[in-house]
Write an enzyme that holds these catalytic residues in place. Structure first.
Site, PDB file in Angstrom:
ATOM      1  N   ASP A 369     -54.148 -15.914   0.389  1.00  0.00           N
ATOM      2  CA  ASP A 369     -54.197 -14.688  -0.409  1.00  0.00           C
ATOM      3  C   ASP A 369     -55.161 -14.710  -1.589  1.00  0.00           C
ATOM      4  O   ASP A 369     -55.731 -13.680  -1.929  1.00  0.00           O
ATOM      5  CB  ASP A 369     -52.787 -14.335  -0.904  1.00  0.00           C
ATOM      6  CG  ASP A 369     -51.903 -13.842   0.234  1.00  0.00           C
ATOM      7  OD1 ASP A 369     -52.421 -13.118   1.097  1.00  0.00           O
ATOM      8  OD2 ASP A 369     -50.712 -14.186   0.266  1.00  0.00           O
ATOM      9  N   ALA A 370     -55.331 -15.868  -2.237  1.00  0.00           N
ATOM     10  CA  ALA A 370     -56.213 -15.894  -3.412  1.00  0.00           C
ATOM     11  C   ALA A 370     -57.665 -15.726  -2.978  1.00  0.00           C
ATOM     12  O   ALA A 370     -58.403 -14.916  -3.534  1.00  0.00           O
ATOM     13  CB  ALA A 370     -56.021 -17.191  -4.195  1.00  0.00           C
ATOM     14  N   LEU A 375     -55.819 -12.455  -6.347  1.00  0.00           N
ATOM     15  CA  LEU A 375     -54.544 -12.123  -6.986  1.00  0.00           C
ATOM     16  C   LEU A 375     -54.733 -11.166  -8.167  1.00  0.00           C
ATOM     17  O   LEU A 375     -53.806 -10.466  -8.553  1.00  0.00           O
ATOM     18  CB  LEU A 375     -53.844 -13.405  -7.465  1.00  0.00           C
ATOM     19  CG  LEU A 375     -53.527 -14.438  -6.373  1.00  0.00           C
ATOM     20  CD1 LEU A 375     -52.869 -15.668  -6.979  1.00  0.00           C
ATOM     21  CD2 LEU A 375     -52.626 -13.836  -5.297  1.00  0.00           C
ATOM     22  N   TYR A 458     -46.072  -8.583   0.320  1.00  0.00           N
ATOM     23  CA  TYR A 458     -45.375  -9.571  -0.496  1.00  0.00           C
ATOM     24  C   TYR A 458     -45.690  -9.429  -1.976  1.00  0.00           C
ATOM     25  O   TYR A 458     -46.788  -9.025  -2.345  1.00  0.00           O
ATOM     26  CB  TYR A 458     -45.778 -10.990  -0.056  1.00  0.00           C
ATOM     27  CG  TYR A 458     -44.626 -11.746   0.549  1.00  0.00           C
ATOM     28  CD1 TYR A 458     -44.432 -11.754   1.922  1.00  0.00           C
ATOM     29  CD2 TYR A 458     -43.716 -12.425  -0.253  1.00  0.00           C
ATOM     30  CE1 TYR A 458     -43.362 -12.426   2.486  1.00  0.00           C
ATOM     31  CE2 TYR A 458     -42.646 -13.099   0.304  1.00  0.00           C
ATOM     32  CZ  TYR A 458     -42.473 -13.092   1.676  1.00  0.00           C
ATOM     33  OH  TYR A 458     -41.413 -13.754   2.219  1.00  0.00           O
TER      34      TYR A 458
HETATM   35 CU   LIG Z   1     -41.401 -15.387   2.820  1.00  0.00          CU
END
Ligand SMILES: [Cu+2]
Length: 729
Positions: A369-370, A375, A458
């Site tokens: 993700d980063a 982020l 998320y």
């Molecule tokens: Cu999880």
């Protein structure tokens, strides 16, 4: 006998009825003698009088936008300002290779000065030359540039230095998500399910890398959800329908629909908004809660980014890729008052989130993700009173959009003092045991810097928490939505073999696919200076036999210290039955007793990746092959998954650097730690997950001469009246 029983039952029933009845008449607000409901400093009218809110910043009751157009950097590590980002764009526009077309800007941030320049800089000194580090993309080639803002020149320029591409831009994501709607096959698939483009929405999972088929061009997956009847479309997947989209040509290059017949899960019960809740929770309501700071906060922020609190001082800033960066963390010596170096820089370097499902629509889900999404832009404004306490200070981020223009990510970091009712230290003695009566206790108050990044479904909550006893706790909380899979089944009874499912059934027609979360932190510890060593303090069982010692004990533990000479000595997998402490020490700074000054890493959240090392997702995320690594400091080794992560092949990871096995003893070294979670979803994770947290600590070890908060004052009732809710005796 029967009569006695009857009387007893009646008495108990009466008592229960009495308590039930009386509880209904409890006042909704307990009396709070001597405790003001709203401390005066905490109101917006008082905020301008407080030094930390001098820039017309509210204390958190209301967000106020701050004008950043005239910001100027005050510290060598301050992020690029609006004006500087504009200058970078101008310089790049007139740079020869880009004179006809400005590349799309994927990351643009401060190219931090050399460490030594930052270390010797003192407030009032001129700043070292300001430079920008830029990752750009032009004609599917990655450009890595350094722009010198003083000379207005591009001073370094590399094209495709490693595999992979820079992180996706918001434009990439938004454009790719629209592509399917003009695709005939996709529209046919929607119609076959009784859906249309007006009640569906697509998201863009990253493509991963799985061999040469998709190399040489940027691709992304696109998957879609039904939106009707809920804001929580993530719980309504259109299962089995996946498109691979060329990100630069914006066309579908691969179409797959293997989900016909799998129903779209229902919308009822999926909405998580307070306004959409129809059933009240079966519990008594909680009254509003907050801590009181009648004299205001104890921290202050100087020049926008330097935080000073109790015995701590550090630099805090937003970052496009890491979200939040702590630099130059220093703690004051409890004996001498000297401000001592602890950590030069700490941040979340990369995440790895592999899903455990081999289907066509799932195998590629292995997010980083980063490096893939960033982020910073995902850290939306925090919600006052709910994300952060009401007395929080908020900090903005200033980033560059894909056209190189600056934009402000407002209120993305909050900073607050936390008192959770915990005890800093305590002891009591009682005359009963021959001593005088002693009751000594100190409240534990900490300082927290927080962001919450919503990366698609998320939410990752990052807390950097500082304690007055010198400890730093880094906590990651997981919340938001699961990435779920549509299923033909409504009940586990209908499943022929539950082991064939990639996760538990968590709602009707919804599977919560098993997955992992790994968050790898870059921790450039500089304990009392740059040259440090890493020591594995191993607890080893010793056998006692009658001939050696007359003790009746047969076994005991001994702590054996081993200094890591090279990188491979510090590639560590945690073991419960072969435990160690992990110390970062300064061998040339000794305590009065001769112990080296140090900090230890206290692991937590110790899930490890169990995937094969040559599995493509694991190859790219080989930084999770060990929980701990130590590398010599190199300015080029900041990002555990490599500088260019999107579709990378794993040729520039922490694991590759560490294989060089460079010397690390008494050198400027960086500690890397991976916090891990295995996640087997359950029904409580539906439709939004209650936060699950795990943390690790950096704790002083022989750093101070004694308990550094021995002299800390207790709280006195004169300062803070004890509140007695009317329900207590
Ligand atoms: Cu999880």
């Amino acid at each position: 006998m029967e009569k006695t029983c009857y009387l007893l039952v009646s008495l108990i029933s009466c008592l229960i009825l009495f308590f039930l009845a009386s509880s209904r008449f409890l006042p909704t607000k307990p009396e709070l003698p001597g405790c003001s409901l709203y401390a005066p400093w905490c109101t917006s009218t008082a905020s301008s009088k407080n030094p930390i809110f001098s820039k017309a910043r509210s204390a958190g009751l209301h967000h106020k936008s701050t004008d950043h157009s005239t910001d100027t950097p005050k510290h060598p590590l301050d992020p690029l300002t609006v004006q500087e980002i504009n200058s970078v764009r101008t310089i790049l526009s007139s740079y020869d290779p880009f004179s006809s077309t400005l590349p799309s800007i994927h990351t643009l941030g401060l190219d931090e000065p050399d460490k030594l320049q930052v270390q010797i800089w003192r407030k009032g000194d001129p700043l070292p030359p300001r430079k920008a580090a830029v990752l750009a993309l032009l004609n599917a080639h990655s450009h890595v540039l350094t722009v010198d803002l003083e000379s207005s020149r591009v001073t370094s320029h590399a094209i495709n230095p490693t595999s992979g591409y820079p992180m996706l831009t918001t434009d990439d994501i938004m454009s790719a998500a629209k592509v399917p709607f003009s695709n005939a096959e996709f529209n046919k698939s929607l119609t076959a399910r009784g859906l249309s483009w007006s009640n569906s929405l697509c998201i863009t999972p990253s493509a991963g890398w799985f061999g040469p088929d998709e190399e040489g061009r940027r691709v992304i997956r696109v998957q879609c959800y039904a939106t009707q009847g809920t804001s929580n479309f993530f719980m309504r997947p259109i299962e089995g329908l996946t498109m691979t989209v060329d990100l630069d040509k914006l066309e579908v290059v691969k179409f797959s629909d293997k989900g016909i017949g799998i129903p779209v899960p229902k919308s009822s019960g999926t909405d998580y908004r307070y306004s959409a809740q129809e059933k009240p929770p079966q519990m008594e309501p909680l009254n509003p809660i907050s801590i009181e700071q009648p004299k205001g906060p104890s921290f202050r922020i100087e020049d926008g980014h330097t935080v000073k609190w109790a015995n701590w001082e550090f630099h805090l800033k937003a970052d496009q890729r890491a979200g939040l960066v702590i630099s130059r963390a220093m703690v004051r010596d409890s004996e001498t008052g000297e401000l001592r170096n602890v950590m030069y820089k700490g941040f979340a370097s990369e995440l790895f989130v592999p899903y455990m499902d081999l289907d066509d629509s799932w195998y590629f889900k292995s997010y980083m993700d980063a490096g893939e999404f960033g982020l910073g832009p995902a850290a939306f404004s925090l919600v006052p009173l709910n994300d952060c306490p009401r007395y929080s200070y908020y900090m903005d981020g200033v980033f560059a959009a894909s056209d190189g223009n600056p934009f402000v990510q407002p209120n993305m970091i909050c900073l607050f003092e936390k008192y959770a009712g915990d005890i800093g230290w305590r002891h009591s003695e009682d005359p009963l045991f021959g001593s005088e009566q002693i009751r000594e206790a100190r409240p534990k108050v900490t300082l927290v810097a927080r962001i919450a990044a919503t990366v698609g479904n998320y939410d990752y909550i990052f807390d950097w928490e500082f304690q007055t006893d010198g400890l730093i706790r880094i906590k990651v909380g997981l919340s938001g939505m699961l990435m779920v899979k549509g299923s033909p089944h409504q009940n586990v009874n209908q499943v022929p073999n539950q082991e064939d499912m990639s996760g538990p059934l968590i709602s009707e027609n919804v599977i919560g696919v098993v997955h992992d979360h790994f968050i790898t932190f870059h921790l450039d510890m500089d304990i009392d200076g740059s040259n440090n060593s890493f020591v594995n303090v191993n607890l080893v069982k010793q056998e006692n036999s009658p001939g050696i010692n007359s003790s009746p004990r047969k076994s005991y533990l001994k702590a054996k210290r081993k200094i890591a000479k090279t990188e491979k000595d510090a590639q560590i997998k945690l073991k419960l039955y072969d435990p160690s402490e992990f110390h970062m020490i300064n061998p040339s700074r000794k305590s009065r007793l001769g112990n080296p000054s140090g900090y230890k890493l206290v692991p937590g959240g110790t899930a490890a990746s169990l995937l094969d090392h040559d599995d493509p997702p694991q190859l790219r995320s080989a930084f999770t092959n060990n929980q701990i690594w130590v590398t010599p400091y190199s300015k080029d080794e900041q990002w555990a998954g490599g500088l260019l992560v999107y579709q990378s092949r794993g040729d520039d990871t922490l694991a590759v650097w560490s294989e060089r096995d460079r010397p690390i003893e008494n050198k400027d070294i960086v500690l890397w730690y991976t916090l891990g979670f295995h996640h087997i979803p359950c029904q409580e994770d539906f439709p939004v997950m209650p936060t699950v947290s795990s943390s690790f600590e950096l704790k002083p070890v022989n750093f101070f001469e004694a308990n550094p908060i021995l002299g800390a004052a207790p709280a006195f009732e004169n300062d803070l009246p004890v509140c007695r809710p009317s329900a207590s005796s």
